[in-house]
Design an enzyme around this catalytic site. Structure first.
Site, PDB file in Angstrom:
ATOM      1  CG  ASP A  70       0.383  76.969 101.565  1.00  0.00           C
ATOM      2  OD1 ASP A  70      -0.839  77.078 101.742  1.00  0.00           O
ATOM      3  OD2 ASP A  70       0.864  76.365 100.611  1.00  0.00           O
ATOM      4  NE  ARG A  92      -1.259  75.712  96.504  1.00  0.00           N
ATOM      5  CZ  ARG A  92      -1.219  75.845  97.838  1.00  0.00           C
ATOM      6  NH1 ARG A  92      -0.141  75.488  98.501  1.00  0.00           N
ATOM      7  NH2 ARG A  92      -2.239  76.309  98.493  1.00  0.00           N
ATOM      8  N   GLY A 119      -3.503  68.084 100.825  1.00  0.00           N
ATOM      9  CA  GLY A 119      -3.550  66.925 101.702  1.00  0.00           C
ATOM     10  C   GLY A 119      -4.458  67.087 102.905  1.00  0.00           C
ATOM     11  NE  ARG A 120      -1.993  70.669 106.828  1.00  0.00           N
ATOM     12  CZ  ARG A 120      -1.317  71.127 107.873  1.00  0.00           C
ATOM     13  NH1 ARG A 120      -1.715  70.818 109.084  1.00  0.00           N
ATOM     14  NH2 ARG A 120      -0.263  71.888 107.702  1.00  0.00           N
ATOM     15  NE  ARG A 123      -5.531  77.847 103.716  1.00  0.00           N
ATOM     16  CZ  ARG A 123      -4.373  77.311 103.328  1.00  0.00           C
ATOM     17  NH1 ARG A 123      -3.252  77.655 103.941  1.00  0.00           N
ATOM     18  NH2 ARG A 123      -4.323  76.441 102.342  1.00  0.00           N
ATOM     19  CG  ASP A 167       4.624  72.593  97.619  1.00  0.00           C
ATOM     20  OD1 ASP A 167       5.859  72.565  97.632  1.00  0.00           O
ATOM     21  OD2 ASP A 167       3.932  72.331  98.616  1.00  0.00           O
ATOM     22  N   GLY A 227      -0.313  67.921  96.564  1.00  0.00           N
ATOM     23  CA  GLY A 227      -1.741  68.223  96.480  1.00  0.00           C
ATOM     24  C   GLY A 227      -2.305  68.683  97.806  1.00  0.00           C
ATOM     25  N   GLY A 246      -4.720  64.534 107.591  1.00  0.00           N
ATOM     26  CA  GLY A 246      -5.662  65.519 107.080  1.00  0.00           C
ATOM     27  C   GLY A 246      -6.100  66.567 108.084  1.00  0.00           C
TER      28      GLY A 246
END
Length: 488
Positions: free
Chosen positions: A254, A175, A89-90, A168, A244, A87, A118
């Site tokens: 990512d 995803r 996470g940050r 972003r 992911d 998930g 985070g």
């Protein structure tokens, strides 16, 4: 278009953690245009509240408010192993702005942070910011980076670093891992909602097919096949192609331990955490194909709605087999253009493969070689081609140049027109690791000028830009092997 599936098992309303004493590190004017964000003569937002918004310290500016920021849940395979629930996470999604989701990476702990803090660090935030905008300028589908906001707040990774938030943008951050999550829970209702959302907003053509979910799978797979071919064509290594980290829209997302090839090595590993070389340059296409197999498995229940299990498996296997065909066609087309070959002739692929092997053997600079190839003219003598001198085995490469000159005679375009085409696909400038490292080290001393310089330079990677000629050079000897890991 925000992630708006029903049910609180999908996402969690998450307020960003306060970032102490934030300051501007960088902002992209091109990305700002996407969300119609006015910038002043200093290159910063006219509304000063945007600094606190992009730091995660407020949820509104003078005319915009984001009342429901969220973090989403997904699952996935990491280094080929099922990792279960993951998930955001940050990363916290503020909401939608002019068709772009605005997400803050490094904005603090969420329900899905697991053991993390985070936060993101200045080093990785600058790298993601610069590479996102560089990839866009190269014409490669990618999430965008609006800004980096820094702070002197301490963050511990391998050493003590300072915190930063990278803002972003993307039409959607959905995803493959989102599909895998609901499939792992056998939650076909959520799977269907997710697929329907994508079809409605991003793949409307799929709704016209007799099997819209099969059509959706093919469309996602096709986009990612073309994406990885584009990566290969510019020598880009993602570094962590976990399922992911793969976009359902075929975007590069990512950015972590990525790297562009300097000296060409077909098996180059850009992530020093990848000890087995799973995500090496030459393996990226097959790993992306593997990730599409993960998507196919996750979407199987949707195909089974109107098919027997046996038929559904066969249909998806057949659809998955289209990936290498799409990839090969795209890759071949891109590398033909890199060599200035507009007419398809038998033997072209062998010519390309011979070249890449010779470049690997002599560890030739990938970007500079292809850029220089545009200077080769019909009727030249092999001995007059300067770039042949970069090869260790000159007697071995000379026959290739001879065959290449013979092949060029079959092209109808003249030398000038061919060079223009080649220069439009072979960049002069890329985000070399050593360039990013110099900018990072200056930024860690509160000098952000090099970040601004690289942003300007990389916004026009195909132009000559004589004032930046030094930035096209290969790394100096002491900076050839900068180690980059997953830590950020």
């Amino acid at each position: 278009m925000p992630f708006t599936l029903s049910g609180d098992d999908t996402c969690q309303t998450t307020t960003p953690s306060r970032l102490h004493d934030p300051y501007w590190v960088a902002i992209s004017p091109n990305a700002a245009e996407l969300i119609q964000l006015p910038l002043g003569s200093d290159g910063l937002p006219v509304d000063p509240l945007w600094l606190d918004l992009l730091a995660g310290n407020t949820l509104k500016t003078s005319d915009i408010e984001f009342p429901n920021p969220i973090a989403t849940v997904y699952s996935g395979h990491q280094f080929g192993v099922w990792a279960g629930q993951l998930g955001d996470g940050r990363a916290i999604l503020l909401g939608d702005l002019h068709g772009q989701e605005l997400q803050l990476k490094g904005a603090g702990i969420t329900r899905f942070s697991r053991m993390g803090d985070g936060r993101a660090v200045l080093r990785s935030s600058i790298r993601e910011f610069l590479c996102s905008e560089a990839m866009h300028a190269l014409g490669i589908p990618t999430s965008r980076a609006l800004s980096v906001v820094g702070s002197k707040e301490k963050v511990i990774r391998e050493s003590v670093e300072t915190a930063a938030v990278c803002a972003r943008l993307a039409p959607s951050f959905i995803r493959i891992g989102h599909f895998e999550h609901y499939a792992s829970l056998e939650n076909t209702v959520r799977l269907k909602e997710l697929a329907d959302l994508l079809i409605t907003h991003f793949y409307p053509e799929c709704s016209q097919h007799d099997q819209p979910y099969l059509s959706l799978f093919k469309a996602i797979s096709k986009r990612n096949a073309k994406l990885v071919a584009q990566w290969q064509s510019v020598g880009f290594c993602h570094g962590v192609l976990n399922s992911d980290n793969i976009s359902a829209l075929g975007l590069t997302i990512d950015y972590g331990p990525f790297g562009f090839l300097d000296q060409f090595q077909i098996d180059h590993i850009c992530n020093h955490s990848d000890s087995g070389g799973r995500y090496a340059y030459h393996k990226q296409p097959q790993i992306m194909h593997w990730n599409m197999a993960c998507l196919a498995s996750a979407m199987l229940p949707l195909i089974e709605i109107n098919q027997t299990t046996e038929n559904a498996h066969e249909i998806l296997r057949s659809a998955l087999d289209e990936f290498p065909v799409t990839y090969a066609k795209e890759w071949q087309g891109l590398f033909r253009r890199k060599l200035g070959l507009e007419i398809e002739i038998d033997g072209d692929i062998e010519l390309i493969e011979r070249l890449l092997q010779a470049m690997h053997d002599s560890q030739i600079d990938f970007t500079n070689f292809f850029r220089s190839l545009g200077n080769v003219k019909k009727g030249m003598q092999v001995a007059d081609i300067d770039t042949r001198n970069d090869f260790i085995d000159r007697e071995g490469i000379d026959p290739w140049f001879g065959d290449y000159l013979t092949r060029l005679e079959q092209e109808t375009a003249d030398d000038v027109a061919r060079k223009m085409v080649m220069d439009s696909i072979n960049p002069k400038y890329i985000l070399r690791n050593y360039l990013a490292q110099v900018a990072i080290e200056k930024a860690q001393r509160d000098d952000f000028s090099e970040v601004a310089t690289l942003l300007k330079l990389l916004s026009n990677p195909y132009d000559e830009q004589p004032e930046f000629e030094a930035y096209s050079k290969p790394p100096p000897q002491d900076m050839r092997h900068i180690a980059v890991s997953c830590s950020s």
